[in-house]
Design a protein around this motif. Structure first.
Motif, mmCIF file in Angstrom:
data_model
loop_
_atom_site.group_PDB
_atom_site.id
_atom_site.type_symbol
_atom_site.label_atom_id
_atom_site.label_comp_id
_atom_site.label_asym_id
_atom_site.label_seq_id
_atom_site.Cartn_x
_atom_site.Cartn_y
_atom_site.Cartn_z
ATOM 1 N N UNK A 184 3.220 1.150 7.818
ATOM 2 C CA UNK A 184 4.862 0.776 7.837
ATOM 3 C C UNK A 184 5.276 1.931 7.254
ATOM 4 N N UNK A 185 4.941 2.599 6.098
ATOM 5 C CA UNK A 185 5.600 3.725 5.511
ATOM 6 C C UNK A 185 5.884 5.090 6.334
ATOM 7 N N UNK A 186 4.752 5.267 6.854
ATOM 8 C CA UNK A 186 4.765 6.122 8.150
ATOM 9 C C UNK A 186 5.746 5.784 9.294
ATOM 10 N N UNK A 187 5.490 4.676 9.691
ATOM 11 C CA UNK A 187 6.514 4.178 10.743
ATOM 12 C C UNK A 187 8.120 4.491 10.492
ATOM 13 N N UNK A 188 8.470 4.102 9.020
ATOM 14 C CA UNK A 188 9.849 4.245 8.943
ATOM 15 C C UNK A 188 10.313 5.597 8.798
ATOM 16 N N UNK A 189 9.394 6.633 8.732
ATOM 17 C CA UNK A 189 9.905 8.214 8.876
ATOM 18 C C UNK A 189 10.163 8.217 9.953
ATOM 19 N N UNK A 190 9.453 7.700 11.135
ATOM 20 C CA UNK A 190 9.699 8.235 12.400
ATOM 21 C C UNK A 190 10.456 7.302 13.297
#
Length: 554
Positions: A154-160
């Protein structure tokens, strides 16, 4: 014995002394006893006697009817065919076979059945329950472990942001699929064990019924399955997947979200089988001496001495800072000298049950067997380096080792020089041992595996299945330096003895890790390797003096 009918004035006498009226009855041996003879009868500790009041004794077993000749009783038992027979059966089909009285055979069969019941109830069944409990604990931790993976995704998805939402969802789907497979694998393992547990309950119930009914036919036809059950089912070991995020690259968004390592689910065969209770007997209790004393001192001839191992009460193998392994007697006389095949210094030595020597070649990554002065390499490691070794009560080898990158340590069991068990992690998948080049090892009488983990300043003890029992980190006292365990051994009382090298003393623990006392009044100097002979004499290898001291402490 069977007594004939008697009148009110007849007196039933003791089967042993045949002079005093009986009062008691042993249901196991089927003998009647007077009060004076009960103690003598119970002194035979090889059997689990059941002495009750004569008036409360159970009915005496009788000869069963022959299934092939109903008009006759099966008074005999054919050892070859393993069935009860009558006299007619003997003359027709069992002539020349080894025969015995049926009731005598019934007694031994009943005793064997009782041992099977005791082993199932006290040893095998609890182990299966313990395994089922471990699986439940692992399942309870799944949500936390997989939740961390989902959060990372989820954290990586928020960046993108929105551009990679579909890719993030795909990764989360992968995680869920792996989780389902993980749960399914544990459920399958649990169901197999639960099925066995249910089967054990039925068997235990049936055995108790047979014992209570004293049905000779059922007892004589009983076939033990305990041998089948001693081999524990495979244990599922799962390597959790990990999420590896990557930096954002608009040209490769799919790769930049990160990738999941594959879920690895394997079954780890438990090479160690639960030992039969018949092989374990309680030793006589031997108290510890208030003042241990040195009874012999051996000059080994080395500059630095690493290990000592008993061949007998009068002879010990030693190894130190050269390529020779020397067999010495108590008068320091050199009896035999063996040089390593490679010319390297041996890291550690052990003696097998048949008196052969085993040594560790740390640089060559090998374990070697010396038999009739001929050396054979029996184990060669890849990616790991052997450290220390011991021989077990079942003639297996336990070897401590460290990975080539110095990041991991483990204990490996070899049966017939084939790897059968690996001990590396606890129930939370945390390392049991720290990395370090000294890890002396010993098996206790209760089959616990004891490691002196020098790097961790602790004695680490696991049970025969590799489950952590306790860590001993020293006794709070006025010692000058911190606890520094190197050598380790055990004795007939299941004591654990470990050499505290920096403090010039031996710690004695009970089998549960409770400190009992020190051995420090024998002028020990830098104690290192330890071993105990069959009479519980302690041999201590001193690192710097290169002497071996034989100590009576028990």
């Amino acid at each position: 014995m069977l007594h004939p009918p008697c009148s009110a004035q007849d007196v039933l006498l003791c089967d042993l002394c045949e002079t005093i009226p009986l009062q008691s009855h042993c249901e196991l041996c089927n003998v009647s006893l007077c009060k004076a003879c009960v103690g003598e009868h119970l002194s035979d500790s090889s059997k689990k006697h059941n002495v009750v009041s004569f008036l409360h004794r159970k009915s005496t077993p009788s000869y069963p009817k022959c299934p092939k000749h109903p008009h006759k009783h099966s008074e005999l038992y054919c050892e070859k065919c393993d069935i009860p027979v009558c006299s007619t059966c003997v003359s027709k089909k069992h002539k020349g076979h080894n025969l015995c009285d049926f009731l005598e055979k019934l007694g031994s069969k009943t005793e064997s059945l009782q041992k099977d019941l005791e082993e199932l109830e006290t040893r095998i069944y609890p182990k299966y329950e313990e395994m089922a409990s471990e699986i439940q604990i692992k399942k309870s931790k799944l949500q936390t472990n997989y939740g961390k993976l989902t959060t990372a995704a989820d954290q990586q998805g928020e960046v993108l942001h929105r551009e990679i939402t579909a890719i993030v969802n795909q990764r989360k789907s992968d995680i869920q699929e792996m989780k389902n497979k993980h749960v399914a694998a544990l459920d399958k393992n649990r169901d197999e064990i639960t099925q066995r547990i249910t089967e054990f309950r039925k068997i235990i119930e049936d055995l108790k019924k047979i014992l209570n009914t004293k049905d000779g036919s059922l007892t004589s036809t009983y076939k033990s399955r305990n041998g089948e059950f001693r081999q524990l089912p495979p244990k599922v070991r799962v390597i959790l997947p990990s999420f590896s995020p990557s930096k954002i690259d608009e040209d490769h968004l799919s790769k930049m979200v990160g990738s999941m390592s594959s879920l690895t689910i394997t079954t780890e065969k438990q090479g160690y089988i639960i030992k039969s209770t018949e092989a374990v007997s309680s030793p006589p209790v031997k108290p510890l001496l208030d003042e241990p004393r040195v009874t012999a001192t051996i000059d080994s001839g080395y500059n630095t001495l690493y290990s000592v191992n008993c061949l007998s009460e009068e002879q010990v193998w030693t190894c130190g800072n050269n390529k020779s392994m020397n067999l010495l007697n108590l008068q320091s006389k050199l009896l035999t000298s063996i040089q390593t095949k490679s010319g390297n210094w041996p890291q550690d030595i052990a003696v097998t049950r048949d008196g052969n020597l085993v040594y560790i070649d740390y640089k060559n990554k090998t374990v070697n067997l010396v038999k009739k002065k001929k050396i054979r390499t029996v184990i060669t490691l890849q990616g790991w380096e052997p450290l220390n070794v011991c021989n077990t009560s079942s003639d297996d080898l336990l070897v401590t080792m460290i990975s080539e990158d110095r990041e991991q340590s483990k204990v490996v069991r070899y049966s017939g020089f084939t790897e059968t068990q690996t001990i590396q992690f606890d129930d939370q998948d945390r390392p049991l041992y720290l990395s370090g080049n000294l890890k002396y090892i010993s098996e206790n009488r209760n089959l616990d595996i004891c490691v002196a983990d020098w790097a961790a300043s602790a004695v680490v003890v696991v049970n025969q299945l590799g489950k952590l029992r306790f860590r001993y980190t020293g006794h709070p006292s006025n010692t000058k330096k911190s606890f520094n365990p190197i050598g380790i051994t055990t004795d007939s009382q299941s004591h654990i003895l470990t050499a505290d090298n920096y403090n010039d003393r031996i710690h004695i623990l009970d089998q549960d890790g409770q400190f009992l006392r020190y051995i420090y009044s024998c002028r020990l100097y830098r104690p290192c390797g330890l071993c105990v002979d069959i009479r519980d004499n302690l041999f201590v290898a001193e690192w710097d003096t290169a002497k071996v001291k034989k100590i009576q402490y028990i």
